[in-house]
Motif scaffolding. Sequence first.
Motif, short mmCIF file in Angstrom:
data_model
loop_
_atom_site.label_atom_id
_atom_site.label_comp_id
_atom_site.label_asym_id
_atom_site.label_seq_id
_atom_site.Cartn_x
_atom_site.Cartn_y
_atom_site.Cartn_z
N THR A 13 47.55 -66.12 -78.08
CA THR A 13 48.81 -66.85 -77.46
C THR A 13 48.46 -68.30 -76.94
O THR A 13 47.49 -68.92 -76.66
N VAL A 14 49.82 -68.79 -76.57
CA VAL A 14 49.77 -70.13 -75.83
C VAL A 14 48.93 -70.29 -74.63
O VAL A 14 47.97 -71.22 -74.32
N ALA A 15 49.10 -69.13 -73.77
CA ALA A 15 48.08 -68.95 -72.69
C ALA A 15 46.82 -69.11 -72.68
O ALA A 15 45.91 -69.84 -72.29
N ASP B 209 51.15 -65.09 -62.58
CA ASP B 209 51.31 -65.54 -64.12
C ASP B 209 52.50 -66.13 -64.33
O ASP B 209 53.61 -65.45 -63.70
N TYR B 210 52.83 -66.87 -65.02
CA TYR B 210 54.02 -67.47 -65.60
C TYR B 210 53.97 -67.65 -67.10
O TYR B 210 52.78 -68.02 -67.69
N LEU C 279 47.30 -76.35 -68.05
CA LEU C 279 46.69 -75.75 -69.11
C LEU C 279 46.69 -74.08 -68.68
O LEU C 279 46.61 -73.10 -69.53
N LEU C 280 46.48 -73.90 -67.44
CA LEU C 280 46.36 -72.50 -66.93
C LEU C 280 47.61 -72.03 -66.27
O LEU C 280 48.00 -72.56 -65.15
N SER C 281 48.50 -71.02 -66.94
CA SER C 281 49.92 -70.68 -66.54
C SER C 281 49.80 -69.85 -65.29
O SER C 281 50.01 -68.47 -65.72
N ASN C 282 49.32 -70.09 -64.05
CA ASN C 282 49.01 -69.29 -63.18
C ASN C 282 49.36 -70.12 -61.70
O ASN C 282 48.58 -71.03 -61.63
N TRP C 283 50.47 -69.79 -61.01
CA TRP C 283 50.77 -70.71 -59.87
C TRP C 283 49.53 -70.74 -59.05
O TRP C 283 49.28 -71.99 -58.45
N VAL C 284 48.72 -69.90 -58.66
CA VAL C 284 47.51 -70.07 -57.83
C VAL C 284 46.62 -70.64 -58.32
O VAL C 284 45.95 -71.91 -57.89
N ILE C 285 46.02 -70.43 -59.61
CA ILE C 285 44.79 -71.11 -60.40
C ILE C 285 45.14 -72.46 -60.74
O ILE C 285 44.44 -73.24 -60.63
#
Length: 195
Positions: free
Chosen positions: A2-4, A71-72, A143-149
Motif C-alpha cells: 500500500t501507499v501507507a 489514520d487517514y 510519510l506517515l498517514s496518521n494525524w497524531v504520529i
Amino acid sequence: MTVASVGEIIWVLGIVAWYFIRRPYERRAKRVRVVSDRRSGSEKVGLAAALLGLAIVPGFYVATGIPETADYPAQPWAVALGALIFATAMWIFRRTHKELGRNWSISLEIRDKHELISRGPYALVRHPMYTSFLLMGLGQAFLLSNWVIGLAGLVGFAVLFFLRVDKEERMMLEIFGAQYRTYMARTKRIIPYLY
C-alpha cells in the motif's frame, strides 16, 4: 504493497540513515576534551521530546499501527513529497556533522580548540542541524498517514528548539563574542532569509 506502507518503509530507512550518519561523530566526540559543559534539565527534556517525536513514537506506530483511529488515506503525492523532504533533511544533517567535525556535540558543550563554523550550511543559517530536524518532522508528517504520529515529529522538534536555541546562542556569544555577533547579523536561525 500500500501507499501507507511505502511511506512507513521510507520513514524507517530515513531513521536508519540518521543513525548511521550520527554514530561515527558520537564516537569521535568522546575523544575530544570538553572545556565547558552547559547541559541542563531543560536540555534533557528537549532532547527527549525530539527523540520521542521523531523516532520512538513513530517507530511504535510503524510497528503496531497504534493509534489506528487517527489514520487517514495515504496519498502517493504526499509520500513522494515526504521522501524528498526527508532526504533533504538527511543531506543537511550529514553536511552539518561533516562541517562541525571535532566541534560536534549532542549537548551544549564547548570542546578543546573549538572554532566557529560558518561554511557549508552554516553560511546560510546558524543552526542547520535544527533545520534538518524541522525537515525530518515535516517529512514524517507527509510519510506517515496518521494525524497524531505525523505531527509528533514537529512537536518534538519544537520542544527541543524552543528549550535550547537561546541557551546555545548565549553560550556561543560568551565564547566567540563579536565574531559570533557578526555571524548572527548576516545569518538567520534555521530558515535561510526568513527566520
